[in-house]
Scaffold this motif. Structure first.
Motif, short mmCIF file in Angstrom:
data_model
loop_
_atom_site.label_atom_id
_atom_site.label_comp_id
_atom_site.label_asym_id
_atom_site.label_seq_id
_atom_site.Cartn_x
_atom_site.Cartn_y
_atom_site.Cartn_z
N SER A 142 0.78 -1.22 0.00
CA SER A 142 0.00 0.00 0.00
C SER A 142 0.82 1.29 0.00
CB SER A 142 -1.01 0.03 1.15
OG SER A 142 -2.08 0.85 0.74
N SER A 144 0.05 3.33 -2.06
CA SER A 144 -1.01 4.29 -2.36
C SER A 144 -1.56 4.91 -1.07
CB SER A 144 -2.13 3.63 -3.18
OG SER A 144 -2.65 2.49 -2.53
N GLU A 176 -8.74 7.67 -3.64
CA GLU A 176 -8.38 6.46 -4.38
C GLU A 176 -9.57 5.95 -5.20
OE1 GLU A 176 -5.56 4.15 -2.43
OE2 GLU A 176 -5.67 2.48 -3.82
N ASP A 188 -6.40 0.19 4.15
CA ASP A 188 -5.03 0.67 4.00
C ASP A 188 -4.86 2.05 4.62
OD1 ASP A 188 -4.97 -1.62 2.54
OD2 ASP A 188 -4.59 -0.66 0.60
N HIS A 235 -5.22 -2.68 -9.39
CA HIS A 235 -6.57 -2.63 -8.82
C HIS A 235 -7.59 -2.17 -9.85
CE1 HIS A 235 -5.54 -2.32 -4.28
NE2 HIS A 235 -5.64 -3.55 -4.72
MG MG Z 1 -2.70 0.42 -3.11
#
Ligand code: MG
Ligand code: ADP
Length: 397
Positions: A142, A144, A176, A188, A235
């Motif tokens: 993660s 992100s 996100e 996350d 994703h």
């Molecule tokens: Mg991610």
């Protein structure tokens, strides 16, 4: 915790800031990546997860500017991206293609924070942000959420927003989901914002209630070894959306809002209502939720060495029922277990990324060697093997 690595990534962010913007930042903030100890694909089913923040972090150097504009720079890209804060509303989600994908994460967080706080973007102070990260990208750790979390704490402080950590996590998720377009849950971001040293965050993804759960790995002589397969997941495409759809079908067939409301006893009834694939997808989520609860109980009653079987059962469920593993992940898990790991499983969304193994300190080298040997024997590209330490969440450096 590698303090030198920590400081040096912050220094990279600071240097990048000076290089790109020709001025000194006022400070740096950072947020960690995370490993999910157990509870995979349960988050968007309103279920339970048990992630912990790791020592790898994304740092952002920031300085305010006078003109109501936002500029973002990253070590990922030669060029900074710049626009007026009051243009963000027009950019997301419909015109997101006008900025590079990486920039949608920090710009999306700015957009979501302004919306959540009710601030008028035209009145907000402009900002320059420069990012550097030690979180491996696309490895299921993660990166992100790390960039979102770093952006959220830095902007919330700079703008004086009275939003709590859960609200900051929600802004990260919104960025996100809507600015980037990746349909992920909130695990996350919660781990990145709420992490604590030596502990995991037991998160109820429906109520967003959290509980800090002591892990006691160091005291028990255990290390968490990450075996990054190097297989990149995405994703935005592929099987992730299909898995979410299967979960929604299962919940609809049982007439419940989410699979969180389904117990193992309900599965028998479900078998007659849906096709075999949907049934197995649901069974993974329902049994995984139970394993998370069982892991929290086992940690407190028996200690961390006793959770190995739950990790192994979680992997088997993802491999056989949810079908999100890949041969590299299965090889990593099998090699770690055969080299004496207490438990091992793939972690993250699947289709690549990393496996984790809980390993006695004096067996870490054996697990590393076994994983590398097994990958070589199968003709896979050598994995990257390293240890992670449960660490603190986002904050000012
Ligand atoms: Mg991610
Ligand atoms: P993961 O979260 O598993 O690492 P994701 O695909 O969810 O993988 O997120 C990775 C993406 O996040 C990168 O491709 C990039 O767009 C963005 N990102 C992460 N860290 C940074 C960074 N330091 N600078 C710029 N973009 C980043």
């Amino acid at each position: 915790m590698t303090d030198t690595a920590h400081v040096s990534t912050a220094d990279v962010a600071r240097s990048l800031f000076i290089e790109r913007f020709g001025a000194e930042p006022v400070g740096t903030w950072s947020a960690p990546g995370r490993v999910n100890l157990i509870g995979e694909h349960t988050d968007y089913n309103d279920g339970f997860v048990l992630p912990f923040a790791i020592q790898h972090r994304t740092h952002v150097a920031l300085a305010p500017r006078e003109d109501g504009r936002i500029r973002v720079a990253s070590t990922f890209d030669d060029a900074a991206v710049e626009l007026a804060l009051d243009e963000l509303d027009g950019l997301f989600p419909g015109r997101r293609d006008e900025v590079p994908e990486w920039a949608r994460y920090p710009l999306g967080v700015a957009w979501a924070l302004l919306a959540a706080s009710g601030a008028n973007p035209a009145d907000a102070t402009g900002v320059d942000l420069a990012f550097a990260s030690s979180v491996p990208i696309g490895a299921g750790l993660s990166s992100s959420a790390a960039i979102e979390g770093a952006t959220a704490v830095a902007l919330a402080e700079t703008w004086g927003l009275s939003l709590d950590r859960v609200a900051l996590a929600q802004a990260g998720r919104r960025a996100e989901n809507e600015a980037v377009g990746a349909p992920t849950g909130i695990m996350d971001q919660m781990a990145a914002l709420l992490g604590r040293a030596d502990a995991a965050i037991f998160l109820d993804c429906r109520s967003l209630e959290t509980q800090v759960v002591d892990l006691g790995f160091a005291q028990a002589g255990l290390e968490v070894v990450v075996i990054d397969t190097g297989v990149k997941h995405s994703h935005a495409t592929g099987g992730y959306g299909e898995r979410r759809a299967a979960c929604e079908r299962g919940a609809a067939a049982l007439g419940v809002p989410a699979l969180r409301d389904v117990t193992v006893d309900d599965l028998e009834r479900l078998a007659g209502l849906v096709d075999d694939v949907t049934f197995r997808r649901v069974r993974h989520v329902v049994t995984e939720n139970e394993r998370v609860i069982e892991t929290v109980r086992t940690l407190s009653e028996q200690g961390p060495t006793a959770i190995g079987e739950l990790l192994v059962a979680s992997h088997a469920s993802m491999r056989d029922d949810f079908e999100i593993s890949v041969p590299e992940l299965d090889t990593a898990v099998e090699a770690a277990l055969s080299a004496g790991a207490v438990g091992a499983r793939m972690t993250g969304g699947g289709f690549g990324g990393a496996a984790i193994a809980l390993v006695a300190r004096d067996r870490v080298e054996q697990v590393r060697d076994a994983a590398i040997a097994a990958f070589s024997a199968s003709g896979f590209t050598a994995p990257t093997v390293f240890t992670v330490v449960p660490s603190a969440g986002a904050g000012r450096d």
